[in-house]
Motif scaffolding. Structure first.
Motif, mmCIF file in Angstrom:
data_model
loop_
_atom_site.group_PDB
_atom_site.id
_atom_site.type_symbol
_atom_site.label_atom_id
_atom_site.label_comp_id
_atom_site.label_asym_id
_atom_site.label_seq_id
_atom_site.Cartn_x
_atom_site.Cartn_y
_atom_site.Cartn_z
ATOM 1 N N LEU A 73 3.221 18.867 -13.209
ATOM 2 C CA LEU A 73 3.511 17.490 -12.784
ATOM 3 C C LEU A 73 4.958 17.368 -12.336
ATOM 4 O O LEU A 73 5.871 17.839 -13.030
ATOM 5 C CB LEU A 73 3.267 16.522 -13.947
ATOM 6 N N PRO A 74 5.214 16.694 -11.203
ATOM 7 C CA PRO A 74 6.586 16.504 -10.738
ATOM 8 C C PRO A 74 7.294 15.362 -11.485
ATOM 9 O O PRO A 74 6.632 14.509 -12.077
ATOM 10 C CB PRO A 74 6.381 16.121 -9.268
ATOM 11 N N GLY A 75 8.625 15.354 -11.399
ATOM 12 C CA GLY A 75 9.412 14.273 -12.011
ATOM 13 C C GLY A 75 9.602 14.499 -13.501
ATOM 14 O O GLY A 75 9.282 15.559 -14.036
ATOM 15 N N ASN A 76 10.111 13.448 -14.172
ATOM 16 C CA ASN A 76 10.325 13.551 -15.622
ATOM 17 C C ASN A 76 8.988 13.502 -16.345
ATOM 18 O O ASN A 76 8.120 12.690 -15.988
ATOM 19 C CB ASN A 76 11.185 12.385 -16.112
ATOM 20 N N VAL A 77 8.842 14.373 -17.331
ATOM 21 C CA VAL A 77 7.577 14.425 -18.083
ATOM 22 C C VAL A 77 7.843 14.446 -19.587
ATOM 23 O O VAL A 77 8.889 14.917 -20.031
ATOM 24 C CB VAL A 77 6.732 15.678 -17.713
ATOM 25 N N GLU A 78 6.867 13.927 -20.332
ATOM 26 C CA GLU A 78 6.815 14.123 -21.794
ATOM 27 C C GLU A 78 5.990 15.378 -22.013
ATOM 28 O O GLU A 78 5.009 15.613 -21.296
ATOM 29 C CB GLU A 78 6.110 12.945 -22.475
#
Ligand SMILES: O=P(O)(O)OC[C@H]1O[C@H](OP(=O)(O)OP(=O)(O)O)[C@H](O)[C@@H]1O
Ligand SMILES: Nc1ncnc2[nH]cnc12
Length: 178
Positions: A90-95
């Motif tokens: 997944l792109p971007g900030n992730v948990e």
């Protein structure tokens, strides 16, 4: 024939897959039969709407087979669909949450901000075995500020006690025998 008997009759049963000692239960024959697939989705929607007094706002589908069910259910309910993906996709900030499952270990991720504070969520996947995957998804929902109303599956393996690890109620249509 009841919905449950019909759907159970279509499940594929594959001993010793993907490794010795695991009996793999395959939902794809249900999806190949359009009447069975419609029966499955209608059954799940009916269950969700009659069991939960709060209407779900987010359907969280688990990589990969939860992706085949979640978006259809979300659209029918007028809810958002949010994917939980295996690590690094997944792109971007992730948990991120690491977890153990019936035949190995893995990492799940959810995009930061995909769920709003207090949103009511339903987790959907094809099957619960040890509950590692579903409980990791529950942790991601909690980290994001969401509330899990229920965990919903096509198949349950209750003898593995996976449902006891979850922080909320669970439901499966077909029960597999030990
Ligand atoms: O209750 P658990 O022990 O966690 O096992 C259940 C999980 O295992 C399977 O997915 P898998 O990780 O094999 O991924 P796939 O859908 O990509 O095949 C299944 O679709 C569930 O997500
Ligand atoms: N027994 C099983 N059949 C299908 N998918 C699974 N995921 C984990 N255990 C499984």
């Amino acid at each position: 024939m009841s919905d449950v008997t019909y759907l159970k009759s279509l499940l594929g049963v594959h001993p010793d897959f993907p490794k010795k000692g695991v009996t793999f239960l395959d939902i794809f024959p249900i999806l190949r039969d359009p009447v069975a697939f419609e029966t499955l989705i209608t059954h799940l929607i009916h269950h969700i709407l009659t069991t939960n007094k709060d209407r779900p706002e987010v359907i969280v589908g688990l990589d990969a087979r939860g992706f085949l069910l979640g978006p259809i259910i979300a659209m029918r309910l007028g809810a958002a669909f949010v994917p939980v993906r295996k690590g690094g996709k997944l792109p971007g900030n992730v948990e991120v949450v690491k977890y153990e499952k019936e035949y190995g270990h893995d990492e799940f991720e959810m995009q930061a901000g995909a769920i709003q504070q207090g949103q009511k969520c339903i987790v959907i996947d094809d099957l619960i075995a040890t509950g590692g995957s579903a409980s990791a998804a529950g942790e991601l929902i909690k980290k994001s500020g969401g509330v899990t109303l229920e965990y919903v599956f096509i198949v349950g393996l209750p003898f593995l006690n996976g449902h006891k690890r979850l922080d909320g109620p669970s439901y499966w249509i077909v029960e597999a025998e030990d």
